[in-house]
Design a protein around this motif. Sequence first.
Motif, PDB file in Angstrom:
ATOM      1  N   LEU A  73       0.694  -1.379   0.090  1.00  0.00           N
ATOM      2  CA  LEU A  73       0.030  -0.139   0.072  1.00  0.00           C
ATOM      3  C   LEU A  73       0.676   1.129   0.070  1.00  0.00           C
ATOM      4  CD1 LEU A  73      -1.437   1.093   3.284  1.00  0.00           C
ATOM      5  CD2 LEU A  73      -0.037  -0.921   3.328  1.00  0.00           C
ATOM      6  N   PHE A  74       0.357   2.280  -0.370  1.00  0.00           N
ATOM      7  CA  PHE A  74       0.800   3.707  -0.370  1.00  0.00           C
ATOM      8  C   PHE A  74       1.725   3.906  -1.473  1.00  0.00           C
ATOM      9  CE2 PHE A  74      -0.746   5.374   3.366  1.00  0.00           C
ATOM     10  CZ  PHE A  74      -0.528   6.703   3.385  1.00  0.00           C
ATOM     11  N   VAL A  75       1.437   2.921  -2.776  1.00  0.00           N
ATOM     12  CA  VAL A  75       2.196   3.459  -4.154  1.00  0.00           C
ATOM     13  C   VAL A  75       0.818   3.704  -4.997  1.00  0.00           C
ATOM     14  CG1 VAL A  75       3.711   2.575  -5.826  1.00  0.00           C
ATOM     15  CG2 VAL A  75       3.493   1.535  -3.539  1.00  0.00           C
ATOM     16  N   THR A 146      -9.299  -0.422  -2.236  1.00  0.00           N
ATOM     17  CA  THR A 146      -9.342   0.885  -1.213  1.00  0.00           C
ATOM     18  C   THR A 146      -9.937   0.421   0.412  1.00  0.00           C
ATOM     19  OG1 THR A 146     -10.258   2.964  -1.010  1.00  0.00           O
ATOM     20  CG2 THR A 146     -11.982   1.382  -2.169  1.00  0.00           C
ATOM     21  N   PHE A 147      -8.992   1.001   1.136  1.00  0.00           N
ATOM     22  CA  PHE A 147      -9.515   0.962   2.237  1.00  0.00           C
ATOM     23  C   PHE A 147     -10.735   1.928   2.753  1.00  0.00           C
ATOM     24  CE2 PHE A 147      -5.930  -1.555   2.272  1.00  0.00           C
ATOM     25  CZ  PHE A 147      -4.804  -0.910   2.067  1.00  0.00           C
ATOM     26  N   ALA A 148     -11.756   1.629   2.327  1.00  0.00           N
ATOM     27  CA  ALA A 148     -12.872   2.520   2.407  1.00  0.00           C
ATOM     28  C   ALA A 148     -13.989   1.665   1.909  1.00  0.00           C
ATOM     29  CB  ALA A 148     -12.957   3.782   1.406  1.00  0.00           C
ATOM     30  N   GLY A 160     -11.533  13.142  15.981  1.00  0.00           N
ATOM     31  CA  GLY A 160     -11.286  13.567  14.745  1.00  0.00           C
ATOM     32  C   GLY A 160     -11.766  12.832  13.461  1.00  0.00           C
ATOM     33  N   ARG A 161     -11.844  11.428  13.549  1.00  0.00           N
ATOM     34  CA  ARG A 161     -12.085  10.648  12.340  1.00  0.00           C
ATOM     35  C   ARG A 161     -13.608  10.840  12.195  1.00  0.00           C
ATOM     36  NH1 ARG A 161      -7.962   5.714  11.727  1.00  0.00           N
ATOM     37  NH2 ARG A 161      -8.813   6.290   9.448  1.00  0.00           N
ATOM     38  N   MET A 162     -14.496  11.640  12.923  1.00  0.00           N
ATOM     39  CA  MET A 162     -15.841  11.694  12.576  1.00  0.00           C
ATOM     40  C   MET A 162     -15.958  12.056  11.239  1.00  0.00           C
ATOM     41  SD  MET A 162     -18.418  14.223  14.223  1.00  0.00           S
ATOM     42  CE  MET A 162     -19.632  13.427  15.214  1.00  0.00           C
ATOM     43  N   PRO A 199     -14.722  -1.880   3.768  1.00  0.00           N
ATOM     44  CA  PRO A 199     -15.247  -1.241   5.141  1.00  0.00           C
ATOM     45  C   PRO A 199     -14.238  -1.452   6.378  1.00  0.00           C
ATOM     46  CG  PRO A 199     -16.724  -2.882   4.653  1.00  0.00           C
ATOM     47  CD  PRO A 199     -15.785  -2.760   3.399  1.00  0.00           C
ATOM     48  N   LYS A 200     -14.134  -0.177   7.218  1.00  0.00           N
ATOM     49  CA  LYS A 200     -13.387  -0.286   8.211  1.00  0.00           C
ATOM     50  C   LYS A 200     -14.208   0.765   9.574  1.00  0.00           C
ATOM     51  CE  LYS A 200     -10.559   3.416   6.506  1.00  0.00           C
ATOM     52  NZ  LYS A 200      -9.200   3.876   5.775  1.00  0.00           N
ATOM     53  N   HIS A 201     -13.551   0.685  10.694  1.00  0.00           N
ATOM     54  CA  HIS A 201     -12.808  -0.065  11.376  1.00  0.00           C
ATOM     55  C   HIS A 201     -13.420  -1.214  12.383  1.00  0.00           C
ATOM     56  CE1 HIS A 201     -10.936   3.936  10.312  1.00  0.00           C
ATOM     57  NE2 HIS A 201      -9.461   3.023  10.136  1.00  0.00           N
ATOM     58  N   SER A 278      -5.692  -6.284   8.710  1.00  0.00           N
ATOM     59  CA  SER A 278      -5.617  -5.562  10.216  1.00  0.00           C
ATOM     60  C   SER A 278      -5.048  -4.048   9.653  1.00  0.00           C
ATOM     61  CB  SER A 278      -4.313  -6.034  10.807  1.00  0.00           C
ATOM     62  OG  SER A 278      -3.196  -5.294  10.309  1.00  0.00           O
ATOM     63  N   ASP A 279      -5.372  -3.160  10.787  1.00  0.00           N
ATOM     64  CA  ASP A 279      -5.130  -1.692  10.546  1.00  0.00           C
ATOM     65  C   ASP A 279      -3.409  -1.813  10.639  1.00  0.00           C
ATOM     66  OD1 ASP A 279      -6.602   1.396  11.326  1.00  0.00           O
ATOM     67  OD2 ASP A 279      -4.883   0.793  10.217  1.00  0.00           O
ATOM     68  N   ALA A 280      -3.125  -0.548  10.264  1.00  0.00           N
ATOM     69  CA  ALA A 280      -1.351  -0.466  10.301  1.00  0.00           C
ATOM     70  C   ALA A 280      -0.550  -0.803  11.684  1.00  0.00           C
ATOM     71  CB  ALA A 280      -1.019   0.996   9.857  1.00  0.00           C
ATOM     72  N   ASN A 281      -0.002  -1.933  11.285  1.00  0.00           N
ATOM     73  CA  ASN A 281       0.925  -2.645  12.633  1.00  0.00           C
ATOM     74  C   ASN A 281       0.020  -3.051  13.764  1.00  0.00           C
ATOM     75  OD1 ASN A 281       3.368  -1.894  11.594  1.00  0.00           O
ATOM     76  ND2 ASN A 281       4.089  -0.608  12.895  1.00  0.00           N
ATOM     77  N   GLY A 508      -9.366  14.367  11.374  1.00  0.00           N
ATOM     78  CA  GLY A 508      -8.887  13.279  10.531  1.00  0.00           C
ATOM     79  C   GLY A 508      -8.355  12.214  11.588  1.00  0.00           C
ATOM     80  N   GLU A 509      -7.383  11.293  11.338  1.00  0.00           N
ATOM     81  CA  GLU A 509      -6.856  10.672  12.263  1.00  0.00           C
ATOM     82  C   GLU A 509      -5.688  11.203  13.243  1.00  0.00           C
ATOM     83  OE1 GLU A 509      -4.710   6.992  10.455  1.00  0.00           O
ATOM     84  OE2 GLU A 509      -4.105   6.382  12.464  1.00  0.00           O
ATOM     85  N   ALA A 510      -5.828  10.773  14.392  1.00  0.00           N
ATOM     86  CA  ALA A 510      -4.858  11.355  15.414  1.00  0.00           C
ATOM     87  C   ALA A 510      -4.923  12.836  15.506  1.00  0.00           C
ATOM     88  CB  ALA A 510      -3.233  10.937  15.014  1.00  0.00           C
TER      89      ALA A 510
HETATM   90  C1  GLC Z   1      -4.355   4.104   9.448  1.00  0.00           C
HETATM   91  C2  GLC Z   1      -5.886   3.982   9.341  1.00  0.00           C
HETATM   92  C3  GLC Z   1      -6.212   3.269   8.409  1.00  0.00           C
HETATM   93  C4  GLC Z   1      -5.877   3.390   7.219  1.00  0.00           C
HETATM   94  C5  GLC Z   1      -4.377   2.645   7.100  1.00  0.00           C
HETATM   95  C6  GLC Z   1      -3.581   2.780   6.111  1.00  0.00           C
HETATM   96  O1  GLC Z   1      -3.597   4.229  10.466  1.00  0.00           O
HETATM   97  O2  GLC Z   1      -6.353   3.939  10.640  1.00  0.00           O
HETATM   98  O3  GLC Z   1      -7.880   3.888   8.190  1.00  0.00           O
HETATM   99  O4  GLC Z   1      -6.614   2.663   6.117  1.00  0.00           O
HETATM  100  O5  GLC Z   1      -3.589   3.132   8.328  1.00  0.00           O
HETATM  101  O6  GLC Z   1      -3.376   3.974   5.825  1.00  0.00           O
END
Ligand code: GLC
Length: 752
Positions: A73-75, A146-148, A160-162, A199-201, A278-281, A508-510
Amino acid sequence: MPGTPNDEEALRARAEELLAAMTPAEKAGQLTQYFFFSLPEGAEADPALGLDPAAQPREVQAALERGEVGSLLFVTDPARINELQRRAVEGSRQGVPLLFGFDVVHGLRTILPVPIAMAASWDPEVIARGQSVAAREARAVGIHWTFAPMVDIARDPRWGRMIEGAGEDPFLGAAVAAAQVRGFQGDVLGAAEHVIAGPKHFAGYGYAVGGRDYDEVNLADAELWNTVLPPFKAAIEAGAGTVMTAYMDLNGIPATANAWLFTEVLRSVWGFEGFVVSDANAVRNLTTHGFAPDLTSAGARALAAGTDMEMAITDPAFAHLPEALDGGRVETAALDAAVRRVLRAKLRLGLLDDPYVDEARAREVLADPQHREIARIAAERAAVLLKNDDDLLPLDRGALESLAVIGPLAASKRDTLGPWVFDFDLGETVPVLDGIRRHVGDAVRVEYAQGVPVVQRTFPSMFDMFGGNRPEDPEGFDPGTAFDEAVRIAREADVAVVVLGEWQNMIGEAASRSSLHLPGRQLELLQAVVATGTPTVALVMNGRPLDLRWAAEHVPAILDIWYPGTQGGAAVANLLFGEVAPAGRLPFSWPRTVGQVPMFYSHTRSHEPENQQRRYWDEASTPLFPFGHGLGYGRFTYGGLTVDRSSVPLDGTVTVAVEVTNTGDREGDEVVQLYLHQRSGTASRPVRELKGFRRVPIAAGATERVEFEVGPDARRYWNAAARDWVLDPSPFDVWVGGDSTAELGTSFDVIA
Ligand code: GLC
């Protein structure tokens, strides 16, 4: 076509063939997804991520050569994707292609309004269309998954993730979740120009204690089954191919190793056949939670609980699965079952026969102007008109000579896009100021003043490392003169438009907050602008409710534009000048102050319902704006509410009909909402719950008849006493109207 019955057999047979030839290490590799960071040169990675931007890719390349990577992921660059795919297919023993996943949450290159905004459209059709654009762009560059949608119910805006979800309500949340899955995946998993939806989480992440992201969640079964799980169930019924775990402990058990969630609910109750990532790590962090003593145990217990793939930054726990297998801590059958699910997804996508992406076509698809058109329409339909005293809006361009546009967010392209965007095109992005300027041309003098400095968080956002995300004041910005300049242009203008909200790296996140105030001196700026006496319009750029008590009192018009995406400014201009009328509705109850949270409309009656308005002695206990609230440029009246029968058996269905009339002088959409209340039964039930909605275009002067079926599914709920789903005999109240305070009501009886 992948996914047709006879193809199923061929698909299964091929997966078995591949599986049979794999070593335990290769099997574990198929279940391992690595981030592949290609950070901008010299990027400072957040130390908390435990990431060395240079070493991590080397670790991944080595694992690729060993054939021990299932997904990356992330490419997002098609050439890079092809290069990495070639290493996997041609450079490893088995040559199984990689699955490329990414957070295409609200667009890849063409950025759509943020998800909470799309939910505010209450328009499943436009949501599906928007996400199909996102899917088309993602698949064109070589992303398969997609992670969505993020479908976490959220009732605490400190979290924030609301912004990433669909708000507080399970019925709206379920409709939005299903629409997003349809948009991402198309009619069948693996369809061309579509991606796997994830769908997540799973599950309960939005209930983090104190709104503090990642912190524990303690939820009663009834809240899980009746509120938190329905959007996930809807996403899975819509065919979602994967589910992502959540970071936090749920009732003391880390979600990522929670067999109740992934084996009981997901697989045996709901029959989910896709795979869980899983979610990241989050697998290796089972040791951090104090749940697993070491990585071998972490991997074994996550797999046994039902987590099939590990998303890892470095040093994956699943790399220890062969050791766990040898030690009898993992069953071969469990390992094979997980690998099968992943292989089936790859086969469904046709990756085994055609693993590479057409780079020339990618550029074509990303440049498709139709995508920007759909993004603009989505932004127009997401906007929520919170207040419009004396019909200040729409502005009459012909009557205007000058307009003041004020506030740092008004001119910020990056903030207009919102968070969770990476591959955007700022050159194409239209902030509010540019949208207004392009709309009025030379006919109106438009002056801009930033007014107040940008505001920094107390610590950087984790996304700041990707560059271009931290807001900066322009060279030579002087707060003193800037404030005075803003007041001057407001005083001299016919109308002042002030854009207020949070910077996109604040949500958003964190990105949890302990307050909901407008950051920095924005409120002071708004007060000074209003004090000039110039008619003022406030535009809110947000992903959660903010403290607008003063604005609600003193500003005649307030339009929530959210983070409206690539075409945001164009959409906002069309709304301000009346080319289109706003018809969005709030997907959450808007609290007056953070002291009220969690605040939601579907609470139970308690023994003092008449005092519901006076639960605090120092502040009203009602929301500033109710769930489902939103105005238009027309007026709509409701009448002729009927039910087709006065009583039904437990499994019976009534048809509720209502007539909605547009008494205004222009066509407009009305979001007709139906709320249901069970008066008595074997549990206390909410004072009302959304059980139907329809966004209906109604011509000026016309009346539309809208019907809803209210069957047993609308009345069935999980009961904490029975510890099961029940249908109670009871009289039921029904209200239909334009928000959750609808008063036009009727009733019917359900007889045992
Ligand atoms: C993030 C998020 C998750 C996302 C994943 C990959 O920490 O919690 O929603 O899909 O890592 O970026």
